[in-house]
Each structure stands twice: as C-alpha cells, then as structure tokens.
Design an enzyme around this catalytic site. Structure first.
Site, PDB file in Angstrom:
ATOM      1  CB  VAL A  14     -15.863 -39.892  58.752  1.00 24.65           C
ATOM      2  CG1 VAL A  14     -16.527 -38.772  59.558  1.00 24.65           C
ATOM      3  CG2 VAL A  14     -14.663 -39.351  57.985  1.00 24.65           C
ATOM      4  CB  VAL A 132     -12.953 -27.560  54.974  1.00 26.62           C
ATOM      5  CG1 VAL A 132     -11.582 -26.932  54.751  1.00 26.62           C
ATOM      6  CG2 VAL A 132     -13.820 -27.393  53.732  1.00 26.62           C
ATOM      7  CD  GLU A 190      -7.842 -42.810  49.928  1.00 23.54           C
ATOM      8  OE1 GLU A 190      -8.237 -43.949  49.619  1.00 23.54           O
ATOM      9  OE2 GLU A 190      -8.288 -42.164  50.894  1.00 23.54           O
ATOM     10  CE  LYS A 205     -10.112 -31.471  52.542  1.00 24.60           C
ATOM     11  NZ  LYS A 205      -8.884 -32.191  52.945  1.00 24.60           N
TER      12      LYS A 205
END
Lengths: 433, 433
Positions: A14, A132, A190, A205
């Site tokens: 990110v 989210v 992952e 979330k």
C-alpha cells in the site's frame, strides 16, 4: 501554492501505491487539495530492502523519532499494518496534533475506539477509507452520504481472495484447493491464507462497517464467522441448479434495534447485483430506509486502488482547513447502543447436503425429523448413486425461512437416524427481501 | 442540541421526500449532524394543492420574500426545478449568505458556472448531490473520493425511464411503444417523455458529472446525444445473439486531454456489471488511473431516494461548521481546460442492421463499400427472408474498431447501392477495454 509535509509509516504494497500516486498524480492532487504534498520521511524496518519503486534513500528512516519530532510533518499515513507499533505511533502522532490516515483494518476493528476518541480529544482528523474494500469509497459513503438514512441492512463481498477462489470454482470447475493454489500463484492469496479463507479478514471489515453504519461500537466477537473451506464443487453445482451462486458475504441486519452480524458462505440469486461481482472485485450493498438499495463496487485490494483511498483521505484533510487548530472530528460509533443477536436467533433459508442410505422410506424419515424441528422444506433433490458406495445417495434439502436454532436441532436429530451417514454441508441462503 | 432553520423551495415529488425524511429520520439526522433541523418555510405556487403528505399549512408560503428576509433561515433547499425562478432565488439566497442545496440538474447543466462562482464569492456551501442519479452518492464520490485519480473514463446509466423501457423490451419482449406505455402507467415516464427517451436528461447529467470528474467546464452542446426511440425489438434480439444487451449509456472518455462526450444506445457485454442494471435502477462506472473500475449503483429517482441525497447535503453543510462565515467552498470545474472531440472523431465498434435485396453478390458489394471506407467487418449475419417482402433480407454487420467518420461515409456509400433498401439502425458497441 501552499506546501504540506507528510510522512509514511511503512513502504509495503500500500505504501508503494501511495508513493506512486503522489508522484504520478501530483498535479491532480495539487489542484484538488490546494496543496503541494511532500513526503518528508518514510518509516521502514529495513532500509536496504528492495521496494519495487524508486524512492530517494534519504527519505527512509528506521527511527520513528525522526518523524514524530518533526513539527513540519502535519499528516501521518500509517500503512504498516498490524496492531503494534502502529497503535502506539498513531497515538503519539495525535499527541503532537498530527492528523492521521490509516489503512489498518485489524487495528481499527479491534482497537478503533481508543483511536477515535483520541482524535476527538486532540482535534485532529482521523481517516481510514482504505481500511475496508480498498479503493471503494464505502467509509465515506456511509459517513457522508447515508446520513439521512436509517441503515436497515448491509451485505458485502469484502474479501477479494475468497471471491477469486469462489469465481474460479464456479467458472472453471476447480475444486477449492486448486482454486486456492491458483489464487496464491496470482498473488491474490498469501502463503498462509487463513485470514482470508477462514473469514477473519471479512469479520474485521464487517465490524468496522457496522459500527459506522449503525453508529455503535461493534466488537469482533459480535460477528459470527465461517470461512469458505467447507465449500465443495458439488455445492456450487447444486447452487446453479437453483439459479444461485455462492459468495462469502458479510451481513448485518438491524432487527428493531438488535443487530445480527455474520460472515459466511451464502447462496444468493444469480441475477442479483452481488452475484455478478467476480474475481477479486469487492462490493457492498446497503439498504437505507430512504435511499433503498445502494451498491458500491470496485477493487478491494492492490497497491494503487488502496493507495487511491489513502491519498483521497490525505486530500480530504487538506481541504478541511488544516491550518485551523482543533478540527472537531465527530466520533461516529457512539451514537447508539444496539443489542447483538446470537447466530441461533437469525432467520434464514438453508441449503443442506446429506449422504444417506439408499433405501425406501429414508426421505420420509428425514422430512419428519426436519418437520418436527419446525423447519419446513421447500424442495428436496435426490440425485443418482454416489460413486464411492452403491448403498449411499446424496440428498439436497432447501428449507423455507426458519430460525437457525431450529436447523441446528434438526441436524442433531438427523444424526440420530441410522439412515443418515453424513451432513456434508449446510449453507445459508439470502434473497435480499 | 443546537437548532437550525431551513426552507424548502418547492413541495413536489422530491420536496415531499425531503419532508418525510426530515420527520421520520429526525433522530438519525440530529445525532449525525449535531443539529435539530426545523423546516421553517416552504415555498409553493398554490397553497391549496393537495401534497400527498401532511405539512402544517402555516409553513407554506407563495412569497419568496418570507424566506429570503428571514435571517434565521440558514439553508435553502431548492427542489422546485426548472431554470427560472430557481436560479434567481438561489442567487438572492447566496447574497444573504444562505447555504444552498439543490436537486436541479437542468439549471446546473446549463448555468452551473454562475452558481458555483457565486457560492465561492459569498463563502457559502452549494451542494447538489441529488441533481444526478437520485440517491446514488456519485457527486460526493467524484468530488471527495476520487481526488487522488486522473479520471480516464466514465460510463453511466443515469436515466431510470429509459432503462426501465429497455429492460421491458429485453425481458418481456415488448416493443418500444408498449414498453413506454407501461413505464408511463408505472409512473416511471412522464406524459411527455421526450426529455427521457430522447436522452436530454442523460445529457444534462453527463455534463454535470464530466465537469466535476475532469475539473473543467462542459457545455450541454459538448455532449453528443441520441435517444432510444430508434431501438427495435429485433435489435435487442440480435444483441442477445452476440451476448450483448442494449443500454442508454452516458459516456465520457479523456483521450490525452481531448474529451469525447456522448449519450446514445450502446451494446455492451451481457456479463458486464452495467449490463445487470435493470428496471429503473441507475449506475455509474468510473475508471480512475489509480483506483481502476469503480461502480456506484442504486435508485436514480423517486421521492425518498432523491430526498436522501438532498438531506445528506444538508447534513454535510451542518457538519462543515455553519457558524463560521466564509466557508471557502472550492469551485471544482475550473481546474483544467479540455478540448472536446466531435462525434465523428470517436473510435468504436458498430452494429448495423440493413434491409437489402435478396440476390447473389449483395454481401460482396456491401463488404467492398464498407472496406473502401476503412471499416473492417468482424461478423456478418444474414437471416431468413423478411416477412413483408420476399425479395428483401435483413443483414447485420458488426465492425471492428473504427472512426465514426468512416462509418458515416460507409453508410452514405451504401445508400448508393441499388441493393441496399434501408439502413435500419446502427448502434455503437462498447467493451470497456
């Protein structure tokens, strides 16, 4: 042009997206925010680690003090994830009247209260759109655009990994393990996929979304959770026969002030907008008492989509007049107190797949047991013999609306029948009425 | 609890929705805005007209002076529609430092500049979420959540009437006139449906959305427009054969700084999210260079959905600290200057349906003419004889990507062929790549 300095905590997926957007869309951000945004420092654990993006080495630091003690840094962008030290750093930054943007769903879902209250106390902005559904502006949608509504229900496909797996199972006929493997190869899952496939990620979330949509505090353990590992190809095939698809839905319903919160695989009608959300896309459908059905759809993960949400949060702080002290943010999760229903109290329709003895009268026995537990059957399908064993057959039951408690009792009773070998699966159904 | 007085201009469909929401969701609005909102006056043309909602008669007035001269009224909600006197009233209200919420797409699309600049000059808020796509928070989405993006494309189903008609034609096999009649009976279409079915309504909305998404001034006449009256059932049938559906799309694309803006019936892939927007629902898909595809879906009209957007705009003003003078709103449509492409310059794929002579060699002649105009064919379908005339057949052509100018020249040349009786229709196709 006014200038503002910000710092990033973290330069993973990110963080890289944020950096790239701040550079490639510099002009857009300047014109729209009124500020030239300068990344003054980036906190990393290991300066020598390759980042897949060109960042001047001088910006990187391993010492949070370089950031917290720099009074010119007005906004902290937390994209490191995890609980600590992210929590500690954000609290310290707010003490110094720095505004916060975070993408940290785990921390928000488990310790959001402390952060909201701290921001309120210090008069700093605390934005978390990216926590989210990645690039989808669902937090802003709830906080800014649904303010005239009583939210009645919310349904979300908020985990891209599981949606990718379920899409592959449905369209390419893969079984769960092969679909998971493909998701891992594609970078959607992952190496340890537990958080996604067991529904923990969706659970976080849903807790965040629900606390905002209903203006109340939701604890993680208020959210019932099941993952998708129990879904077999055969269930997806049966779903197709009923014109349904299986999605991992995060659901919250307000039943006269009592909330039911749950994450589980759900059979939904194939022509519903949520059924047509494929691959790693996310979507959230909200039903408000004024607006009716409202759906937000987009990329729920990825460096640039998530970075887009982070940077829009930065712009929103810049626009809210950063030069005023004490911006007076509103704590939005302490407006109402709600009760939480236990999963046994929910009303739903159910799909059940059983392996039973292939002899006359079995269907009757099963129907009786089910009926005695106040579950009414809508349809029963019996397909040919199982391959493995000539004396066993598969039966699929679909119920009318009933309490989950009744289904659980029925299942207990069914197991007492000699003819019932196994209840292979039961999946909740939702028709959005 | 702080109190604030507002006034409504108009008490038609949307005004009624606003009134109902302010009453039924009073507690939500109070908690979320921090204010108790009181409707102090409602401007109507005829006090004695039945309104379908219980409003104390004392609130109604036919004299705008009652409102403009009341210094306690801080927010004006304009839901009367039309150009004048709505424009004049809003300007006068801003002179008196009153904040504005409007749902007026026609005025915004044709005279929005004056209003934006006036709000900027007077330091008052000017909100207009309800002007496009009813309850869908697309204005807020663009203005607040896409600030980190270069918008590349935007596709919208922004007119519920035409979407309802096209849905009925596709699913119930109705022809255009019967579907229109049904839409009128259901209250989805006006007695004079011109503005909807000829695409004017979508044209206004695309002008508003584009000017915000690209931060530039768009004039109505910059938007190419075609309605849906030319769509016949047979076109919808052919679309199905190609796994396409026909939607009235509002489209804008930024081609290296040149915008193409157009509203017309469009064939799109049946599995695309926009293809699954049925009945009177609206949806807007935006492609940003960071966020990727983002779609907003919901009710584009109706008293409560549109009222929901209006009231959320009121809450947003209350939250932005109404007690501060000079709130410094940002004019968002003067950030960039863009050039506008003519419709002949766009690139698209095309569907064409022709009536031609049923004799050998015709297909060859047609293909040659089309090819001479630099249009390459992707597929050709020739179905059985037309019922009306045994010497005529229908041919359907689908092209590869080409300039619209080439198609237009090809059509001109095709008309010169003896064998071509009529070019019944040509419809642009979009595959969202």
């Amino acid at each position: 042009m006014k200038k503002v300095k910000i710092a990033l905590l973290g330069l993973g997926n990110v963080g890289r997206g944020v950096w790239m957007i701040l550079n490639s869309n510099k002009e857009e951000i300047m014109k729209r925010s009124g500020y030239e945004v300068e990344v003054a420092k980036i906190l990393v654990r290991d300066i020598s680690k390759p980042r897949g993006v060109e960042v001047p080495l001088g910006l990187l630091t391993t010492d949070f003090n370089d950031i917290i003690n720099d009074d010119e840094i007005k906004i902290i962008v937390e994209v490191m994830g995890g609980i600590e030290p992210a929590r500690e750093y954000m609290i310290a930054a707010m003490d110094k009247k720095k505004h916060i943007v975070t993408a940290n769903k785990m921390l928000l879902a488990t310790g959001g209260d402390e952060l909201f209250e701290k921001a309120d106390k210090e008069g700093v902005m605390f934005n978390y759109e990216a926590s989210v559904a990645g690039g989808i502006p669902i937090i802003n949608g709830i906080n800014e655009s649904l303010t005239a509504n009583k939210v009645e229900r919310l349904y979300g496909i908020v985990n891209g990994t599981t949606n990718y797996i379920l899409t592959k199972m449905a369209f390419d006929g893969l079984d769960f393990n092969d679909a998971l493997k493909e998701a891992q190869e594609m970078g959607y899952a992952e190496a340890d996929p537990t958080s996604d496939i067991e529904g923990f990620d969706s659970q976080y979330k849903l807790a965040i979304l629900s606390s905002l949509a209903f203006g109340t505090k939701i604890k993680i353990e208020d959210v019932y959770r099941e993952g998708i590992t129990k879904i077999e190809s055969v269930d997806i095939q049966y779903a197709k026969e009923f014109k349904k698809v299986i999605k991992l839905l995060a659901i919250v319903k307000d039943n006269d002030g009592r909330l039911e919160l749950r994450v589980h695989p759900t059979m939904i009608p194939e022509n519903h907008p949520l059924a047509n959300v494929y691959d790693s896309f996310n979507a959230v459908l909200i039903k408000g008492n004024a607006v009716g059905d409202l759906m937000f759809y987009g990329r729920g993960a990825g460096d640039l989509p998530t970075g887009s949400a982070v940077v829009s949060d930065v712009v929103s702080i810049l626009r809210s007049n950063i030069e005023i002290e004490n911006l007076n943010p509103v704590v939005k999760n302490n407006l109402w107190v709600k009760e939480i229903s236990d999963i046994s109290e929910i009303d739903s329709k159910y799909y059940m797949r059983l392996t039973v003895a292939d002899r006359p009268g079995v269907l009757g026995e099963i129907s009786s047991v089910v009926g005695e537990n106040n579950v009414s059957l809508r349809s029963v399908i019996q397909k040919g013999l199982d391959v493995e064993n000539e004396n066993k057959v598969t039966i699929v039951l679909v119920t009318h609306m009933t309490k989950e408690g009744n289904i659980k009792s029925a299942i207990e009773e069914l197991y007492k029948l000699d003819a019932v070998y196994k209840i292979n699966n039961f999946i909740r159904m939702e028709d959005f009425n």
